[in-house]
Design a protein around this motif. Structure first.
Motif, PDB file in Angstrom:
ATOM      1  N   ALA A  40       0.834  -1.206   0.000  1.00  0.00           N
ATOM      2  CA  ALA A  40       0.000   0.000   0.000  1.00  0.00           C
ATOM      3  C   ALA A  40       0.871   1.260   0.000  1.00  0.00           C
ATOM      4  N   SER A  41       1.991   1.210   0.701  1.00  0.00           N
ATOM      5  CA  SER A  41       2.914   2.355   0.712  1.00  0.00           C
ATOM      6  C   SER A  41       3.509   2.598  -0.666  1.00  0.00           C
ATOM      7  N   LEU A  42       3.865   1.528  -1.354  1.00  0.00           N
ATOM      8  CA  LEU A  42       4.374   1.666  -2.723  1.00  0.00           C
ATOM      9  C   LEU A  42       3.324   2.292  -3.633  1.00  0.00           C
ATOM     10  N   VAL A  43       2.094   1.817  -3.513  1.00  0.00           N
ATOM     11  CA  VAL A  43       0.997   2.380  -4.317  1.00  0.00           C
ATOM     12  C   VAL A  43       0.815   3.857  -3.978  1.00  0.00           C
ATOM     13  N   GLY A  44       0.825   4.195  -2.690  1.00  0.00           N
ATOM     14  CA  GLY A  44       0.685   5.596  -2.274  1.00  0.00           C
ATOM     15  C   GLY A  44       1.821   6.448  -2.790  1.00  0.00           C
ATOM     16  N   LEU A  45       3.027   5.927  -2.766  1.00  0.00           N
ATOM     17  CA  LEU A  45       4.185   6.664  -3.260  1.00  0.00           C
ATOM     18  C   LEU A  45       4.088   6.888  -4.767  1.00  0.00           C
ATOM     19  N   VAL A  46       3.645   5.886  -5.485  1.00  0.00           N
ATOM     20  CA  VAL A  46       3.459   6.025  -6.934  1.00  0.00           C
ATOM     21  C   VAL A  46       2.424   7.106  -7.222  1.00  0.00           C
ATOM     22  N   ARG A  47       1.334   7.079  -6.503  1.00  0.00           N
ATOM     23  CA  ARG A  47       0.281   8.092  -6.707  1.00  0.00           C
ATOM     24  C   ARG A  47       0.758   9.484  -6.314  1.00  0.00           C
ATOM     25  N   THR A  49       3.758  10.673  -6.286  1.00  0.00           N
ATOM     26  CA  THR A  49       4.764  11.202  -7.203  1.00  0.00           C
ATOM     27  C   THR A  49       4.222  11.396  -8.612  1.00  0.00           C
ATOM     28  N   GLY A  50       3.029  10.868  -8.866  1.00  0.00           N
ATOM     29  CA  GLY A  50       2.426  11.017 -10.192  1.00  0.00           C
ATOM     30  C   GLY A  50       3.114  10.188 -11.260  1.00  0.00           C
ATOM     31  N   ARG A  51       3.878   9.202 -10.863  1.00  0.00           N
ATOM     32  CA  ARG A  51       4.569   8.345 -11.838  1.00  0.00           C
ATOM     33  C   ARG A  51       3.538   7.575 -12.664  1.00  0.00           C
ATOM     34  N   PRO A  52       3.746   7.512 -13.958  1.00  0.00           N
ATOM     35  CA  PRO A  52       2.813   6.740 -14.785  1.00  0.00           C
ATOM     36  C   PRO A  52       3.015   5.235 -14.565  1.00  0.00           C
ATOM     37  N   VAL A  53       1.918   4.523 -14.494  1.00  0.00           N
ATOM     38  CA  VAL A  53       1.959   3.076 -14.346  1.00  0.00           C
ATOM     39  C   VAL A  53       1.669   2.487 -15.723  1.00  0.00           C
ATOM     40  N   PRO A  54       2.563   1.657 -16.228  1.00  0.00           N
ATOM     41  CA  PRO A  54       2.322   1.091 -17.551  1.00  0.00           C
ATOM     42  C   PRO A  54       1.042   0.253 -17.577  1.00  0.00           C
ATOM     43  N   GLU A  55       0.354   0.296 -18.698  1.00  0.00           N
ATOM     44  CA  GLU A  55      -0.863  -0.505 -18.825  1.00  0.00           C
ATOM     45  C   GLU A  55      -0.534  -1.978 -18.671  1.00  0.00           C
ATOM     46  N   ARG A  56       0.565  -2.385 -19.293  1.00  0.00           N
ATOM     47  CA  ARG A  56       1.073  -3.748 -19.092  1.00  0.00           C
ATOM     48  C   ARG A  56       2.585  -3.702 -19.245  1.00  0.00           C
ATOM     49  N   PRO A  57       3.273  -4.487 -18.425  1.00  0.00           N
ATOM     50  CA  PRO A  57       4.741  -4.485 -18.513  1.00  0.00           C
ATOM     51  C   PRO A  57       5.193  -5.147 -19.813  1.00  0.00           C
ATOM     52  N   THR A  58       6.353  -4.759 -20.262  1.00  0.00           N
ATOM     53  CA  THR A  58       6.896  -5.381 -21.465  1.00  0.00           C
ATOM     54  C   THR A  58       7.379  -6.793 -21.144  1.00  0.00           C
TER      55      THR A  58
END
Length: 180
Positions: A40-47, A49-58
């Motif tokens: 949950a902390s990782l998700v909160g940090l991503v949100r 910081t506004g980092r884009p989350v890829p739709e699907r990883p390569t």
């Protein structure tokens, strides 16, 4: 009074779950809670910081992280050099080759210590945590994470090459001895 009733229910649950063995269910719950908090902390940090989350990883990232997860999980859970990190939760048993050791979980102490001992000495268990961290890193710091994952992947490939070389060398020496 409610606390006593809850403790009795937990004791009955533990007894029903493993009547002939002491299992550290409380420790497992704490480990799962910690994992959920870290995730949950990782998700909160991503949100935050506004980092884009890829739709699907390569496919390349999945393969890179899979091999890196394998290597880092084994390095942390089995490597002789990282045994001081596991020592509070495990006890040395014997070497298992290629710089790895077998350890036993310390049973005395708290259920949390026992659960952590199982976690840190099991590469399969630890892989979930490592993969979560590397995946979070891929979103938060993709260049650095790929660099670290590349190094771990190179070490894993080297390990397999070293083992293959050793097998080939033994076969060659065995073949040489048979000709005598």
């Amino acid at each position: 009074m409610a606390g006593t009733g809850l403790k009795q229910k937990v004791a009955r649950l533990r007894q029903a779950y493993a009547p002939n063995e002491q299992r550290p269910l409380e420790g497992y719950l704490k480990a799962m809670g910690t994992y959920a908090t870290v995730t949950a902390s990782l998700v909160g940090l991503v949100r935050a910081t506004g980092r884009p989350v890829p739709e699907r990883p390569t496919t390349q990232d999945v393969v890179l992280l899979a091999v890196a997860t394998h290597k880092l999980s084994r390095l942390l859970s089995k490597d002789a050099i990282t045994s001081p990190l596991r020592a509070p939760f495990t006890r040395y048993d014997h070497p298992i080759g290629s710089g790895e050791v077998m350890e036993q979980v310390r049973d005395q102490g708290s259920p949390t210590r026992h659960a952590l001992g199982e976690l840190v000495s099991c590469p399969f268990c630890l892989a979930v945590w490592v993969a979560t961290g590397l995946t979070g890193g891929l979103v938060l710091a993709p260049r650095l994470t790929r660099l670290v994952a590349t190094a771990l992947t190179a070490v894993a490939a080297s390990d397999f090459l070293q083992m293959g070389y050793a097998v080939a060398q033994q076969a060659a020496e065995g073949g040489h001895d048979e000709k005598k």
